[in-house]
Design a protein around this motif. Structure first.
Motif, PDB file in Angstrom:
ATOM      1  N   VAL A 180      10.901 -24.514  55.360  1.00  0.00           N
ATOM      2  CA  VAL A 180      11.707 -25.709  55.642  1.00  0.00           C
ATOM      3  C   VAL A 180      10.807 -26.948  55.707  1.00  0.00           C
ATOM      4  O   VAL A 180      11.125 -28.002  55.143  1.00  0.00           O
ATOM      5  CB  VAL A 180      12.482 -25.537  56.965  1.00  0.00           C
ATOM      6  CG1 VAL A 180      13.119 -26.859  57.398  1.00  0.00           C
ATOM      7  CG2 VAL A 180      13.550 -24.460  56.826  1.00  0.00           C
ATOM      8  N   VAL A 181       9.668 -26.794  56.370  1.00  0.00           N
ATOM      9  CA  VAL A 181       8.744 -27.922  56.520  1.00  0.00           C
ATOM     10  C   VAL A 181       8.154 -28.329  55.170  1.00  0.00           C
ATOM     11  O   VAL A 181       8.105 -29.514  54.835  1.00  0.00           O
ATOM     12  CB  VAL A 181       7.627 -27.571  57.519  1.00  0.00           C
ATOM     13  CG1 VAL A 181       6.592 -28.697  57.585  1.00  0.00           C
ATOM     14  CG2 VAL A 181       8.209 -27.315  58.902  1.00  0.00           C
ATOM     15  N   THR A 182       7.708 -27.353  54.375  1.00  0.00           N
ATOM     16  CA  THR A 182       7.116 -27.697  53.071  1.00  0.00           C
ATOM     17  C   THR A 182       8.168 -28.242  52.112  1.00  0.00           C
ATOM     18  O   THR A 182       7.888 -29.133  51.313  1.00  0.00           O
ATOM     19  CB  THR A 182       6.424 -26.480  52.442  1.00  0.00           C
ATOM     20  OG1 THR A 182       7.373 -25.407  52.290  1.00  0.00           O
ATOM     21  CG2 THR A 182       5.266 -26.012  53.310  1.00  0.00           C
ATOM     22  N   GLY A 183       9.392 -27.706  52.221  1.00  0.00           N
ATOM     23  CA  GLY A 183      10.463 -28.266  51.408  1.00  0.00           C
ATOM     24  C   GLY A 183      10.737 -29.715  51.771  1.00  0.00           C
ATOM     25  O   GLY A 183      10.995 -30.553  50.897  1.00  0.00           O
ATOM     26  N   GLY A 184      10.660 -30.003  53.077  1.00  0.00           N
ATOM     27  CA  GLY A 184      10.798 -31.396  53.507  1.00  0.00           C
ATOM     28  C   GLY A 184       9.681 -32.268  52.977  1.00  0.00           C
ATOM     29  O   GLY A 184       9.898 -33.423  52.582  1.00  0.00           O
ATOM     30  N   ALA A 185       8.468 -31.724  52.936  1.00  0.00           N
ATOM     31  CA  ALA A 185       7.325 -32.489  52.416  1.00  0.00           C
ATOM     32  C   ALA A 185       7.522 -32.815  50.940  1.00  0.00           C
ATOM     33  O   ALA A 185       7.165 -33.910  50.478  1.00  0.00           O
ATOM     34  CB  ALA A 185       6.032 -31.691  52.617  1.00  0.00           C
ATOM     35  N   VAL A 213      11.091 -37.947  59.922  1.00  0.00           N
ATOM     36  CA  VAL A 213      12.090 -37.154  59.205  1.00  0.00           C
ATOM     37  C   VAL A 213      11.605 -35.716  59.052  1.00  0.00           C
ATOM     38  O   VAL A 213      12.361 -34.756  59.235  1.00  0.00           O
ATOM     39  CB  VAL A 213      12.403 -37.774  57.827  1.00  0.00           C
ATOM     40  CG1 VAL A 213      13.357 -36.876  57.044  1.00  0.00           C
ATOM     41  CG2 VAL A 213      13.021 -39.160  57.996  1.00  0.00           C
ATOM     42  N   GLY A 214      10.322 -35.553  58.726  1.00  0.00           N
ATOM     43  CA  GLY A 214       9.755 -34.212  58.626  1.00  0.00           C
ATOM     44  C   GLY A 214       9.790 -33.478  59.949  1.00  0.00           C
ATOM     45  O   GLY A 214      10.102 -32.285  60.012  1.00  0.00           O
ATOM     46  N   LEU A 257      11.744 -29.909  61.008  1.00  0.00           N
ATOM     47  CA  LEU A 257      11.153 -28.817  61.780  1.00  0.00           C
ATOM     48  C   LEU A 257      12.029 -28.515  62.998  1.00  0.00           C
ATOM     49  O   LEU A 257      12.286 -27.342  63.328  1.00  0.00           O
ATOM     50  CB  LEU A 257       9.743 -29.180  62.220  1.00  0.00           C
ATOM     51  CG  LEU A 257       9.063 -28.223  63.217  1.00  0.00           C
ATOM     52  CD1 LEU A 257       8.922 -26.837  62.610  1.00  0.00           C
ATOM     53  CD2 LEU A 257       7.702 -28.778  63.641  1.00  0.00           C
ATOM     54  N   GLY A 258      12.503 -29.560  63.661  1.00  0.00           N
ATOM     55  CA  GLY A 258      13.376 -29.382  64.815  1.00  0.00           C
ATOM     56  C   GLY A 258      14.666 -28.666  64.464  1.00  0.00           C
ATOM     57  O   GLY A 258      15.189 -27.876  65.254  1.00  0.00           O
TER      58      GLY A 258
END
Length: 296
Positions: free
Chosen positions: A24-29, A261-262, A266-267
């Motif tokens: 999820v975090v890397t997709g957000g990045a 936003v990232g 994560l949250g």
């Protein structure tokens, strides 16, 4: 299940959970750096190669790096499945298979995302699928030491289900808000055409509903001496929701800085994990029997 098998099952379960939160975090990045079309096609990165080559820029590297995480997830899924088989437990094996099937499902949705030039509705589905896998990973970890038992059929369980449903609504509408905003993943990617102000207001209203339900759940469980574990998790849910709310409001009033936003994404992953745990703990909590009236 032996001690060694239990240990390995738990390790693979945690690896599954952490890896999917990381996805999820890397997709957000990928989205926040504008790298969503760093590999402009799928399943290849370019029309000629599965890997970026030649004049590879930072966007290609970020997008391709996110794609290679699929292989990490495959290794973890295989390890989880083998550990579940060794345990001899059918429930763990079924969960491990469902989790493993989530990997190709995510890959296909990711491919459709690229082939539709980051259509915001498909991007939303991509994130929601990751959150569903995280929820299943939490269930898997629970089942290692706590096989399924008949649920407590009472008002607290109904309230927990209502809170859980509200949580999913908050998370989905959050993806719609993102789909109306500036972080498209690519400068030319389409937006969903909705008014960011209106969908943000809807998202905020749902957040307040979720908070109210979560407070109610915590108070109901707090009044039950036998529900200590469920009460504790319900309190964690409240803490995570408040932290998410603070980040959400700050990012909204500071024009959506990428870092916040990232952090909000994560949250979201952490929120669905603790909401799932709260639902399970509430459903499977010991219920104190009512005292029988004395006969005169």
């Amino acid at each position: 299940m032996g001690v060694t098998d239990t240990t390995w099952m738990r390790r693979w379960g945690w690896a599954t959970l952490v890896a999917n939160v990381g996805l999820v975090v890397t997709g957000g990045a990928v989205r926040l750096t504008g790298s969503g079309l760093g590999c402009p096609t799928w399943p290849r990165c370019t029309d000629e190669s599965f890997t970026p080559h030649g004049a590879m820029d930072i966007h290609s590297a970020i997008e391709f790096g996110n794609r290679t995480l699929t292989f990490v997830l495959v290794v973890i899924a295989v390890g989880t499945f083998v550990a579940a088989l060794r345990s001899g437990r059918r429930d763990l094996t079924i969960l491990s298979v469902v989790l493993a099937l989530g990997i190709p499902a995510q890959a296909v949705i990711g491919g459709v995302t690229v082939l539709t030039d980051l259509n915001p509705w498909v991007v939303s589905l991509h994130l929601m699928c990751s959150l569903a896998i995280i929820a299943l990973a939490v269930l898997l970890l629970r089942r290692i030491d706590h096989p399924s038992v008949p649920p407590a059929a009472d008002s607290a369980t109904l309230l927990a289900w209502t809170t859980y449903a509200a949580g999913w609504a908050v998370l989905y509408v959050g993806t719609v808000v993102t789909g109306s905003g500036p972080h498209a993943g690519d400068a030319d990617a389409p937006r969903n055409g909705l008014d960011p102000l209106q969908v943000s207001q809807l998202h905020a209203d749902l957040v307040f509903l979720l908070l109210g339900l979560s407070v109610g759940l915590w108070l109901v469980l707090r009044g039950q001496p036998a529900a200590t574990a469920a009460t504790r998790v319900a309190l964690v849910v409240l803490v995570v929701e408040l932290a998410q709310g603070v980040v959400g409001f700050v990012q909204y009033f500071t024009d959506l800085p990428e870092l916040l936003v990232g952090l909000h994404m994560l949250g979201a992953a952490v929120l669905i994990a603790v909401l799932t745990q709260a639902l399970i703990e509430t459903r499977e909590r010991p219920v104190q029997a009512l005292p029988t009236p004395e006969r005169e």
